[in-house]
Enzyme design. Structure first.
Site, PDB file in Angstrom:
ATOM      1  N   ALA A   1       3.898  -1.102  -2.011  1.00 54.71           N
ATOM      2  CA  ALA A   1       2.607  -1.115  -0.423  1.00 54.71           C
ATOM      3  C   ALA A   1       1.794  -2.245  -1.185  1.00 54.71           C
ATOM      4  O   ALA A   1       1.208  -2.596  -2.319  1.00 54.71           O
ATOM      5  CB  ALA A   1       2.134  -0.136  -0.639  1.00 54.71           C
ATOM      6  N   HIS A   2       0.728  -2.463   0.073  1.00 55.58           N
ATOM      7  CA  HIS A   2      -0.017  -3.351  -0.320  1.00 55.58           C
ATOM      8  C   HIS A   2      -0.950  -3.235  -0.827  1.00 55.58           C
ATOM      9  O   HIS A   2      -1.307  -1.810  -0.963  1.00 55.58           O
ATOM     10  CB  HIS A   2      -0.527  -3.835   1.180  1.00 55.58           C
ATOM     11  CG  HIS A   2      -0.600  -2.374   1.822  1.00 55.58           C
ATOM     12  ND1 HIS A   2       0.093  -1.542   2.728  1.00 55.58           N
ATOM     13  CD2 HIS A   2      -2.153  -2.207   1.803  1.00 55.58           C
ATOM     14  CE1 HIS A   2      -0.190  -0.472   3.154  1.00 55.58           C
ATOM     15  NE2 HIS A   2      -1.921  -0.764   2.701  1.00 55.58           N
ATOM     16  N   ASN A   3      -1.496  -3.593  -1.753  1.00 55.67           N
ATOM     17  CA  ASN A   3      -2.996  -4.164  -2.141  1.00 55.67           C
ATOM     18  C   ASN A   3      -2.841  -2.656  -3.242  1.00 55.67           C
ATOM     19  O   ASN A   3      -3.410  -2.360  -4.346  1.00 55.67           O
ATOM     20  CB  ASN A   3      -4.249  -3.249  -1.790  1.00 55.67           C
ATOM     21  CG  ASN A   3      -4.409  -3.483   0.168  1.00 55.67           C
ATOM     22  OD1 ASN A   3      -3.664  -4.772   0.000  1.00 55.67           O
ATOM     23  ND2 ASN A   3      -5.808  -3.715  -0.032  1.00 55.67           N
TER      24      ASN A   3
END
Lengths: 332, 332, 332
Positions: free
Chosen positions: A230-232
């Site tokens: 996922a993001h980050n």
């Protein structure tokens, strides 16, 4: 580039400050620089706000006293942030063939690839059929990209990387803000994906771009098939993730972690260097170095039904037997 | 083809034997033939070594006495094996269009396909847009391949097979050897994928090729979407695997097994014919014929928190109540 | 269009009724209209049969007395149904380029797309490279489709939809009938996929078409990456599904549900509006509005081994302590 006045209009905010100020980007409150707009959705980040170099801040009225810079006052900060991200999102603008501005230093590039503006491809790379690489992507030397891969804008990939068929890199993260009516508003993800050296990525795996910062895959990481990053997320060097693992947003894994197949790592979890997680486990806690497991061992269906029945009654059993937690010797 | 002397150089091994001997392939110690190189990383496979027809063996010094053939002595056998696999790996060498040597006996082939050398496609097949089929793949009659499928080198597919969009077949397995510095070295997978007759494969499913042997999908198997089939897996005839299942390396499933959606089957597990596994279960044991389940039944979050708290204290509760396992009547 | 006599021949049924009757489609017993054929595999649906407008019914001999219309008598109703679906399945018939009959009202369409007959694409849409859209698909305005997407026949997509790279929409559901020999016969799925307005679909997610009815994704739904949506699923408005979730066939989720990453929802489950499911949970029950969880919390591997050992002995412990379920106060 927009003025603060433009932005106040976009998100229907009350502007307290200089409407003519030019804003050149968005940033998290802890990292914001001059010229950038940030947001603060929770009073516990007040200190970030006071110490920041932000040129402007999206906030609610009650935090206005703590703000020493230009302010955009709204009712729902996260929703306003979600809306404004779209104004700073660079769109893909190239659909056909290999753009003239792309610098490709390798010969084994399939004719059917779509490669955008200013893409750089190093030496000794192979790019398979029907792969799309969007504008601003940088790829190092000795990178093998199989067919049907999609690498979205501004991704950076190091040397000696293998990207298997069907992989998607730098897709949008799953961040959405709710409005009063209960409708979701997607955040446009402005961060990128940084992929280091000596990395393998398995077939049909997906790596999302960061929200404002970058998603990071450090040197030596091995990802198996059908993995979700996922993001980050940050994956430390030499970490190995087996197939079917789902890693939630902003999870941070240290160096040399090993995550077994089918595991789920909840958003925001931190795993120390050298953490080992057995396959099919759910990581719902931060983990120090060690070997961890969390799933229900398989048994005959009839037995499973009985054990689940008792499991759901454990609290009642303890009451019935008059066992208190404090009676039990401490220990893991 | 390399000489044993070449190979000793590639992996920095001490060669005891005939440096000029030509080696034509790698093999597992239990199946090795004359002309092939094998490896032995564990003394419990000594017997294999003694009885083998291997022309040469990679091993550690302590096993040298048990070796009656040419030996390549190294410190880390598995790492040496991982490195040498890359010298025997056939590279994909065709990026554009349909190779002249391909024998295609069907009309419904999209112009946008990429089809490699010596590929054979039978009668009444359809191959959708943007599908890539690498060199040496053999496809039988009445096979439907949807768009955006990738079938890598030397895969064999029987008759009456449906391969849904986004499927990847014969991707690299997830086998990696660690060096002293803690870096991973990917094994190049030299086995293939054998797919029988009357098989359906769901969208975005991935089937890895075998390490030295082949991954096998027997006649009548049904695979749903987003399934992961790792290297060396064998799926017996008429076995059905629902969506989102992750099957680890070298797992062997018998005939007519049914695996519910979202389940995880650990590497090396053996499931007997007619084994049924409820969806979302974790198979962490070999299973005889029967119906098995292993997951935590859902409950209100507040209840779940209490039951998990007591679950983690079960050992303490047993101590507190002075229950010994031997007190409990035997039973499943 | 086939006559009932044709169909009796295809499935080797005894025809009781009018062999010349023309049958124009298949339908579920509860929704069947004049001119259609239905099937009844279970006597508890007798009433449907009596009240139906079916022009003909596939059934077993014992239900013949309850049938007031034309009958096709077989031994295995579900198998006969599976076989007959293939005669009503529309095949994809377009492999190359953009069909002349497609009505495309947007400019940003990659040259490498494959777009079938009678496809309609609205205004302000973008369709990325190597995307395939089959015949009869309707796409509204302001729809962004990234590269390497596959949208199969007759899908309907509303306005303001984002479909990420690698998505497959309207793939075949996983419905299979067993014959006497233990072989599976796939059902050809004749339903479509309906996708509303203001929807986001994450990378490599798959949405299957319905069996006879349509799979439905209502307005405002957000789907993350690598999600599996099986045949006949209905996702209510503004429901959000995080990455790696597997949703089984005919599951119905209400409005504003939130399903955490890696969860599994069993086939046929009903989740009320506003149901929240923590990530990695298994939904094996119908759920009323509330927050639910179901997984094993992670712990050190050594502890997990002990707790699993005791968990499997809970029934024995209860016997040993002479605890009866009826002793325990009622409660969740």
């Amino acid at each position: 580039m927009y003025t603060l006045g433009d932005i106040a209009g976009f998100i229907d905010a009350e502007l307290i400050g200089d409407a003519s100020l030019e804003i050149n980007g968005l940033s998290a409150s802890s990292k914001v620089k001059k010229g950038q707009l940030t947001y603060i959705s929770n009073s516990k980040y007040k200190l970030d706000l006071l110490n920041s170099n932000a040129s402007a801040v999206i906030l609610t009225k009650d935090l206005l006293d703590d703000c020493s810079t230009n302010a955009l006052v709204v009712d729902n900060v996260y929703l306003a942030f979600a809306k404004i991200t779209h104004y700073f999102k660079q769109q893909s603008n190239h659909l056909n063939g290999i753009h003239l501005s792309a610098q490709i230093n390798s010969k084994n590039i399939a004719d059917s690839c779509t490669i955008g503006e200013e893409v750089i491809v190093g030496k000794n790379c192979t790019i398979g059929a029907n792969t799309t690489i969007e504008q601003g992507v940088t790829i190092g030397d000795n990178v093998t990209i199989q067919p049907n891969v999609v690498i979205l804008q501004n991704t950076t990939i190091g040397n000696n990387v293998v990207i298997s068929a069907g992989v998607v890199i730098a897709s949008e993260g799953f961040g959405n803000a709710l409005d009063k009516q209960g409708h979701w508003h997607a955040i446009a993800h402005l961060g990128n994906v940084l992929i280091g050296n000596n990395i393998t990525i398995g077939a049909n795996t997906v790596i999302d771009r960061g929200t404002l910062e970058d998603t990071q895959i450090h040197n030596g990481v091995c990802l198996d098939n059908l993995v979700h990053i996922a993001h980050n997320v940050i994956l430390g060097a030499d970490t190995a993730i087996a197939a079917g693992v789902t890693i939630g947003g902003s999870a941070i894994l240290g160096k040399r972690c090993q995550i077994g197949g089918g595991s789920v790592i909840a958003s925001h979890m931190h795993l120390a260097d050298d953490t080992v997680v057995t396959g099919s486990s759910t990581v719902d806690k931060h983990l120090n170095k060690g070997h961890y497991t969390g799933f229900t061992s398989i048994s005959l269906h009839s037995n499973w039904k009985r054990t689940q029945m008792w499991l759901l009654k454990l609290d009642k059993i303890a009451q019935y037997l008059n066992i208190k937690l404090k009676n039990l010797k401490k220990g893991k």
